[in-house]
Write an enzyme that holds these catalytic residues in place. Structure first.
Site, PDB file in Angstrom:
ATOM      1  N   ASN A  77      10.643  -5.537  -3.540  1.00 15.99           N
ATOM      2  CA  ASN A  77       9.887  -4.305  -3.289  1.00 15.99           C
ATOM      3  C   ASN A  77      10.017  -3.402  -4.518  1.00 15.99           C
ATOM      4  O   ASN A  77      11.105  -3.252  -5.049  1.00 15.99           O
ATOM      5  CB  ASN A  77      10.466  -3.611  -2.051  1.00 15.99           C
ATOM      6  CG  ASN A  77       9.684  -2.400  -1.573  1.00 15.99           C
ATOM      7  OD1 ASN A  77      10.245  -1.563  -0.868  1.00 15.99           O
ATOM      8  ND2 ASN A  77       8.422  -2.286  -1.911  1.00 15.99           N
ATOM      9  N   TYR A 111       1.787   9.043  -3.328  1.00 16.48           N
ATOM     10  CA  TYR A 111       3.081   8.787  -2.706  1.00 16.48           C
ATOM     11  C   TYR A 111       4.057   9.889  -3.069  1.00 16.48           C
ATOM     12  O   TYR A 111       4.117  10.296  -4.230  1.00 16.48           O
ATOM     13  CB  TYR A 111       3.581   7.434  -3.219  1.00 16.48           C
ATOM     14  CG  TYR A 111       5.004   7.098  -2.902  1.00 16.48           C
ATOM     15  CD1 TYR A 111       5.340   6.568  -1.659  1.00 16.48           C
ATOM     16  CD2 TYR A 111       6.018   7.286  -3.835  1.00 16.48           C
ATOM     17  CE1 TYR A 111       6.646   6.245  -1.364  1.00 16.48           C
ATOM     18  CE2 TYR A 111       7.334   6.959  -3.541  1.00 16.48           C
ATOM     19  CZ  TYR A 111       7.639   6.437  -2.306  1.00 16.48           C
ATOM     20  OH  TYR A 111       8.947   6.119  -2.002  1.00 16.48           O
ATOM     21  N   GLU A 120       8.994  10.682   3.703  1.00 18.07           N
ATOM     22  CA  GLU A 120       8.327   9.874   2.668  1.00 18.07           C
ATOM     23  C   GLU A 120       6.862   9.773   3.092  1.00 18.07           C
ATOM     24  O   GLU A 120       6.581   9.415   4.241  1.00 18.07           O
ATOM     25  CB  GLU A 120       8.961   8.487   2.624  1.00 18.07           C
ATOM     26  CG  GLU A 120       8.385   7.555   1.579  1.00 18.07           C
ATOM     27  CD  GLU A 120       9.055   6.177   1.612  1.00 18.07           C
ATOM     28  OE1 GLU A 120       9.354   5.676   2.714  1.00 18.07           O
ATOM     29  OE2 GLU A 120       9.290   5.607   0.525  1.00 18.07           O
ATOM     30  N   TYR A 122       2.528   8.823   2.321  1.00 19.41           N
ATOM     31  CA  TYR A 122       1.559   7.997   1.601  1.00 19.41           C
ATOM     32  C   TYR A 122       0.135   8.407   1.988  1.00 19.41           C
ATOM     33  O   TYR A 122      -0.168   8.493   3.191  1.00 19.41           O
ATOM     34  CB  TYR A 122       1.668   6.538   2.022  1.00 19.41           C
ATOM     35  CG  TYR A 122       2.876   5.746   1.617  1.00 19.41           C
ATOM     36  CD1 TYR A 122       4.074   5.866   2.312  1.00 19.41           C
ATOM     37  CD2 TYR A 122       2.796   4.820   0.577  1.00 19.41           C
ATOM     38  CE1 TYR A 122       5.170   5.087   1.964  1.00 19.41           C
ATOM     39  CE2 TYR A 122       3.893   4.036   0.227  1.00 19.41           C
ATOM     40  CZ  TYR A 122       5.069   4.173   0.926  1.00 19.41           C
ATOM     41  OH  TYR A 122       6.147   3.392   0.589  1.00 19.41           O
ATOM     42  N   GLU A 212       2.532   0.006  -5.225  1.00 19.64           N
ATOM     43  CA  GLU A 212       3.690  -0.597  -4.562  1.00 19.64           C
ATOM     44  C   GLU A 212       3.423  -2.078  -4.357  1.00 19.64           C
ATOM     45  O   GLU A 212       2.298  -2.480  -4.043  1.00 19.64           O
ATOM     46  CB  GLU A 212       3.951   0.087  -3.206  1.00 19.64           C
ATOM     47  CG  GLU A 212       5.088  -0.561  -2.423  1.00 19.64           C
ATOM     48  CD  GLU A 212       5.756   0.352  -1.397  1.00 19.64           C
ATOM     49  OE1 GLU A 212       5.307   1.507  -1.259  1.00 19.64           O
ATOM     50  OE2 GLU A 212       6.725  -0.092  -0.756  1.00 19.64           O
TER      51      GLU A 212
END
Ligand SMILES: *[C@@H]1O[C@H](CO)[C@@H](O)[C@H](O)[C@H]1NC(C)=O
Length: 225
Positions: A77, A111, A120, A122, A212
């Site tokens: 990741n 992001y 967090e 997005y 990502e």
């Protein structure tokens, strides 16, 4: 460090002495080829963040102005990109670029993070084989910049964050008509999240136009304006 040792060893084998300048140049070429080390900082007047769990091969580079490029193979990741720190709740983010990961698990997204509470978030512009909101209940929608986005909240338990391993919520807007390039009206999303019961933290941390990759391979080249 390993690179310069190797160059020195090879030079010795070849019976050729490299000058310190040549060594520096060779190291720079080496660094360019391999990409920069994970981390955060400023580059050409832009904030950048590049995080990886360390698995697979990633070649992330900051290019001129608000540009960056990344190619990756068989990663675990990673998330990388350029933008701002702190983020803004009212900014219109314009960007362009290419993203070659349509058949891979990857996103192009605005992001960012807030603290108080730790969130967090997005605004997903494009995703490949996996819709990050899969399995979650849709909490609302927002129409902005030519498409409807679906709104979701997910929770991460004991996962990496800007404050180390933590448990926190993720807020999502996921664009129905995928695109790479355009303007993201940040306020439209944040207001819609609030209307759906999703309140960001009061303290904005970084905000980047990110690529990502998750268990995948691909290439992206993005410019933020
Ligand atoms: C962002 O764009 C919207 C839509 O064009 C506009 O109404 C708004 O004033 C812009 N916001 C900023 C901070 O420029």
């Amino acid at each position: 460090m390993l690179g310069s040792t190797l160059v020195l060893a090879l030079s010795a084998v070849a019976g050729v002495f490299a000058s310190p300048l040549e060594l520096i140049q060779r190291n720079e070429e080496h660094a360019e080829k391999r990409g920069i080390q994970p981390g955060q900082g400023n580059h050409n007047g832009w904030f950048y963040s590049y995080w990886t769990d360390g698995r697979g091969y990633i070649d992330y580079n900051n290019n001129a102005g608000g540009s960056y490029s990344v190619s990756w193979q068989n990663v675990g990741n990673f998330v990388g990109g350029k933008g701002w720190n702190p983020g803004s709740a009212t900014r219109n983010v314009t960007y362009s670029g290419q993203w070659n990961a349509i058949n891979q698990n990857s996103y192009v997204a605005l992001y960012g993070w807030t603290r108080n509470p730790l969130i967090e978030y997005y605004v997903v512009e494009s995703w490949g084989t996996y819709n990050p909101s899969s399995g979650s209940q849709r909490l609302g929608t927002v129409y902005s910049d030519g498409s409807t986005y679906d709104i979701y909240r997910t929770q991460r338990v004991n996962q990496p964050s800007i404050d180390g391993t933590s448990t926190f919520y993720q807020f999502w807007s996921v664009r129905q008509q995928k695109r790479v390039g355009g303007t993201i009206n940040v306020k439209a999303h944040f207001d819609a999240w609030e209307s759906s019961g999703l309140r960001l933290g009061t303290n904005h941390n970084y905000q980047i136009l990110a690529t990502e990759g998750y268990g995948s391979s691909g290439y992206a080249s993005i410019t933020v304006y």
